[in-house]
Design a protein around this motif. Structure first.
Motif, PDB file in Angstrom:
ATOM      1  N   ILE A 162       0.844  -1.205   0.000  1.00  0.00           N
ATOM      2  CA  ILE A 162       0.000   0.000   0.000  1.00  0.00           C
ATOM      3  C   ILE A 162       0.877   1.252   0.000  1.00  0.00           C
ATOM      4  CG2 ILE A 162      -1.988  -1.053   1.129  1.00  0.00           C
ATOM      5  CD1 ILE A 162      -0.014   1.165   3.305  1.00  0.00           C
ATOM      6  N   ASP A 163       0.295   2.335  -0.529  1.00  0.00           N
ATOM      7  CA  ASP A 163       0.840   3.675  -0.375  1.00  0.00           C
ATOM      8  C   ASP A 163       0.149   4.260   0.846  1.00  0.00           C
ATOM      9  OD1 ASP A 163       0.786   6.642  -0.635  1.00  0.00           O
ATOM     10  OD2 ASP A 163       1.917   6.244  -2.452  1.00  0.00           O
ATOM     11  N   GLN A 164       0.915   4.877   1.755  1.00  0.00           N
ATOM     12  CA  GLN A 164       0.346   5.322   3.025  1.00  0.00           C
ATOM     13  C   GLN A 164      -0.471   6.612   2.926  1.00  0.00           C
ATOM     14  OE1 GLN A 164       3.467   3.344   6.191  1.00  0.00           O
ATOM     15  NE2 GLN A 164       3.859   5.423   5.518  1.00  0.00           N
ATOM     16  N   GLY A 165      -0.591   7.162   1.734  1.00  0.00           N
ATOM     17  CA  GLY A 165      -1.487   8.291   1.553  1.00  0.00           C
ATOM     18  C   GLY A 165      -0.946   9.608   2.058  1.00  0.00           C
ATOM     19  N   ALA A 166      -1.825  10.592   2.059  1.00  0.00           N
ATOM     20  CA  ALA A 166      -1.431  11.963   2.373  1.00  0.00           C
ATOM     21  C   ALA A 166      -1.012  12.150   3.818  1.00  0.00           C
ATOM     22  CB  ALA A 166      -2.579  12.918   2.039  1.00  0.00           C
ATOM     23  N   ASP A 167      -1.503  11.288   4.722  1.00  0.00           N
ATOM     24  CA  ASP A 167      -1.148  11.472   6.126  1.00  0.00           C
ATOM     25  C   ASP A 167       0.175  10.786   6.493  1.00  0.00           C
ATOM     26  OD1 ASP A 167      -1.803   8.805   6.161  1.00  0.00           O
ATOM     27  OD2 ASP A 167      -3.401   8.982   7.669  1.00  0.00           O
ATOM     28  N   PHE A 168       0.786  10.117   5.509  1.00  0.00           N
ATOM     29  CA  PHE A 168       2.070   9.447   5.735  1.00  0.00           C
ATOM     30  C   PHE A 168       2.027   8.503   6.935  1.00  0.00           C
ATOM     31  CE2 PHE A 168       3.194  12.844   2.981  1.00  0.00           C
ATOM     32  CZ  PHE A 168       4.312  12.436   2.274  1.00  0.00           C
ATOM     33  N   THR A 169       0.883   7.867   7.114  1.00  0.00           N
ATOM     34  CA  THR A 169       0.693   6.955   8.245  1.00  0.00           C
ATOM     35  C   THR A 169       0.111   5.641   7.757  1.00  0.00           C
ATOM     36  OG1 THR A 169       0.278   8.809   9.752  1.00  0.00           O
ATOM     37  CG2 THR A 169      -0.467   6.628  10.463  1.00  0.00           C
ATOM     38  N   ASP A 170       0.626   4.541   8.286  1.00  0.00           N
ATOM     39  CA  ASP A 170       0.122   3.220   7.924  1.00  0.00           C
ATOM     40  C   ASP A 170      -1.172   2.957   8.691  1.00  0.00           C
ATOM     41  OD1 ASP A 170      -0.324   0.616   7.290  1.00  0.00           O
ATOM     42  OD2 ASP A 170       1.552  -0.176   8.117  1.00  0.00           O
ATOM     43  N   ASN A 171      -2.290   2.974   7.954  1.00  0.00           N
ATOM     44  CA  ASN A 171      -3.588   2.739   8.574  1.00  0.00           C
ATOM     45  C   ASN A 171      -4.148   1.358   8.222  1.00  0.00           C
ATOM     46  OD1 ASN A 171      -3.992   5.504   9.673  1.00  0.00           O
ATOM     47  ND2 ASN A 171      -3.948   6.057   7.502  1.00  0.00           N
ATOM     48  N   SER A 172      -3.323   0.499   7.626  1.00  0.00           N
ATOM     49  CA  SER A 172      -3.782  -0.796   7.148  1.00  0.00           C
ATOM     50  C   SER A 172      -3.166  -1.925   7.976  1.00  0.00           C
ATOM     51  CB  SER A 172      -3.420  -0.980   5.677  1.00  0.00           C
ATOM     52  OG  SER A 172      -3.975   0.062   4.891  1.00  0.00           O
ATOM     53  N   SER A 173      -3.689  -3.134   7.791  1.00  0.00           N
ATOM     54  CA  SER A 173      -3.190  -4.275   8.552  1.00  0.00           C
ATOM     55  C   SER A 173      -3.438  -5.558   7.763  1.00  0.00           C
ATOM     56  CB  SER A 173      -3.894  -4.367   9.911  1.00  0.00           C
ATOM     57  OG  SER A 173      -5.293  -4.564   9.727  1.00  0.00           O
ATOM     58  N   ALA A 174      -2.828  -6.650   8.205  1.00  0.00           N
ATOM     59  CA  ALA A 174      -3.037  -7.945   7.558  1.00  0.00           C
ATOM     60  C   ALA A 174      -2.989  -9.048   8.600  1.00  0.00           C
ATOM     61  CB  ALA A 174      -1.976  -8.205   6.490  1.00  0.00           C
ATOM     62  N   VAL A 175      -3.784 -10.083   8.363  1.00  0.00           N
ATOM     63  CA  VAL A 175      -3.765 -11.282   9.200  1.00  0.00           C
ATOM     64  C   VAL A 175      -3.258 -12.427   8.333  1.00  0.00           C
ATOM     65  CG1 VAL A 175      -5.125 -12.883  10.580  1.00  0.00           C
ATOM     66  CG2 VAL A 175      -5.701 -10.444  10.581  1.00  0.00           C
ATOM     67  N   TYR A 176      -2.250 -13.144   8.810  1.00  0.00           N
ATOM     68  CA  TYR A 176      -1.653 -14.239   8.058  1.00  0.00           C
ATOM     69  C   TYR A 176      -2.155 -15.591   8.571  1.00  0.00           C
ATOM     70  CZ  TYR A 176       1.552 -10.645   6.392  1.00  0.00           C
ATOM     71  OH  TYR A 176       2.078  -9.507   5.823  1.00  0.00           O
ATOM     72  N   ASN A 177      -2.015 -16.617   7.718  1.00  0.00           N
ATOM     73  CA  ASN A 177      -2.346 -18.000   8.085  1.00  0.00           C
ATOM     74  C   ASN A 177      -3.807 -18.141   8.516  1.00  0.00           C
ATOM     75  OD1 ASN A 177       0.563 -18.798   7.881  1.00  0.00           O
ATOM     76  ND2 ASN A 177       0.709 -17.421   9.653  1.00  0.00           N
ATOM     77  N   VAL A 178      -4.664 -17.461   7.785  1.00  0.00           N
ATOM     78  CA  VAL A 178      -6.096 -17.515   8.103  1.00  0.00           C
ATOM     79  C   VAL A 178      -6.610 -18.939   7.869  1.00  0.00           C
ATOM     80  CG1 VAL A 178      -8.375 -16.610   7.519  1.00  0.00           C
ATOM     81  CG2 VAL A 178      -6.379 -15.097   7.467  1.00  0.00           C
ATOM     82  N   GLY A 179      -7.346 -19.453   8.828  1.00  0.00           N
ATOM     83  CA  GLY A 179      -7.862 -20.812   8.702  1.00  0.00           C
ATOM     84  C   GLY A 179      -6.770 -21.854   8.632  1.00  0.00           C
ATOM     85  N   ALA A 180      -5.630 -21.557   9.241  1.00  0.00           N
ATOM     86  CA  ALA A 180      -4.480 -22.458   9.278  1.00  0.00           C
ATOM     87  C   ALA A 180      -3.894 -22.723   7.895  1.00  0.00           C
ATOM     88  CB  ALA A 180      -4.827 -23.783   9.957  1.00  0.00           C
TER      89      ALA A 180
END
Length: 387
Positions: A162-180
């Motif tokens: 992602i590009d962090q946008g105009a606020d230069f802040t990371d507002n995103s997230s990710a969850v790995y290994n969903v459902g094993a």
């Protein structure tokens, strides 16, 4: 610059592996390389030992060697990714002729200018994975992408893509290994962040089954023919008769012409190199990287940098054979200084003095051809073949 371009230039994961085998056989990871869309060659860091590509200053693969000299033991970076890799250990590697199996935890990370103490770009954390080139399939127990600190400085996040946008802040997230599932990632793009492509995952896949589409970190489905290494790459044949040229930093290592082209891989290609876990002289350095593979020399001292360690190299006039002419030259060095780290070439056991011990060892070398006793390729061409 879009994030995809940044990642193509700095981050692409690589997997190299060598030799062929009819049944499963143990291997050592000796190199992990990536070439950007601009053609720049760089390497990824991983924890290793002297037998895995970083026994001394002539090796520029920035692996972490807890027992070896610089650059092997050079990591002093305090950023989280590098610190965790140092603590992680290494998996065991096996190749059965069709499938590469890594058992245990494997961490690697890319850094600016391939400097192990430089700014980390991105890291990959795998456990218990396999790669089967013939069927273009990858499996794994777990996968997680760890963000370094560089991409944030250019307002991006490489794991999330992602590009962090105009606020230069990371507002995103990710969850790995969903459902094993090791390749199931659920990413949430938040705030004013901008989606610039799929998040990073174990292998490239389209969206489906509750999982987001992902850009793969180990899509290595091409086996590059090579007599010494098992090389898995993201593209077909890279170069013919490359031998040690695949090992980063080998070009120009020895005096005189080098058989290695300055650029050994296609633009945009990433690859892993593994070598058979064979150590004939039991000195802790596998034969493929041992500059004196039949005589124990854990320090790998090579005073004249010709690719043959002192312990095998009594050819002081470089005429390809150890004979009476070399004996005369050896006697001239008796009692002369021998200073680390280069040492005197006549200091065959590299203990800091040329003395009677070296005389006994020299006599044992009479009649030998040193180039044939090195597992490296910078003293011979074509390269020797690994067992």
């Amino acid at each position: 610059m879009r994030l995809k371009s940044i990642l193509a230039t700095l981050v692409a994961s690589a997997t190299l592996i060598a030799a062929t085998a009819a049944t499963a056989a143990p291997y050592k990871l000796v190199g992990s390389y990536q070439r950007s869309s601009s053609g720049t060659l760089s390497s990824l860091m991983f924890k290793a030992g002297a037998a895995q590509g970083c026994p001394g200053p002539t090796y520029t693969q920035p692996c972490f060697n807890p027992a070896g000299p610089s650059p092997g033991g050079a990591w002093t970076a305090t950023n989280g990714v590098a610190t965790e890799i140092i603590a992680a250990g290494q998996p065991t590697w096996d190749w059965n002729g069709s499938t590469l199996t890594a058992t245990g935890l494997f961490w690697q990370a890319g850094s600016i200018s391939s400097n192990p103490n430089g700014t980390i770009v991105i890291g990959d954390r795998f456990t218990n994975f396999t790669i089967t080139p013939g069927t273009t399939t990858t499996t794994g127990a777990t996968y997680e992408c760890r963000e370094g600190t560089f991409l944030e400085s250019v307002n991006a996040n490489g794991c999330l893509n992602i590009d962090q946008g105009a606020d230069f802040t990371d507002n995103s997230s990710a969850v790995y290994n969903v459902g094993a599932s090791a390749n199931c990632v659920n990413r949430t793009v938040g705030g004013d962040d901008v989606d610039t492509g799929p998040p990073r995952g174990l292998f490239t896949a389209v969206a489906g089954g509750g999982c987001d589409a992902v850009d793969g970190s180990i899509d290595f489905y091409n086996v590059v023919p090579n007599p010494r290494f098992l090389i898995l790459a993201t593209a077909p044949a890279i170069v013919v008769n490359a031998g040690d040229c695949y090992m980063f930093g080998r070009n120009g290592l020895t005096p005189g012409p080098s058989p290695c082209a300055a650029d050994i891989a296609l633009v945009g290609v990433s690859y892993l190199i593994l070598a058979p876990d064979v150590d004939t002289d039991s000195d802790g350095v596998i034969d493929a990287l041992d500059n004196c593979s039949a005589r124990s020399n854990a320090t790998q001292v090579d005073s004249d940098a010709d690719g043959v360690g002192n312990r095998c190299d009594g050819d002081f006039n470089n005429n390809s054979v150890v004979n009476s002419q070399d004996y005369v030259l050896f006697r001239q060095q008796l009692g002369q200084p021998s200073v680390a780290p280069t040492y005197n070439k006549a200091d065959i056991n590299a203990n800091g003095v040329v003395n009677s011990q070296d005389y006994v060892l020299f006599r044992g070398l009479l009649g030998s051809s040193p180039a044939t006793e090195s597992g490296l390729c910078n003293a011979t061409w074509p390269c020797p073949v690994n067992p």
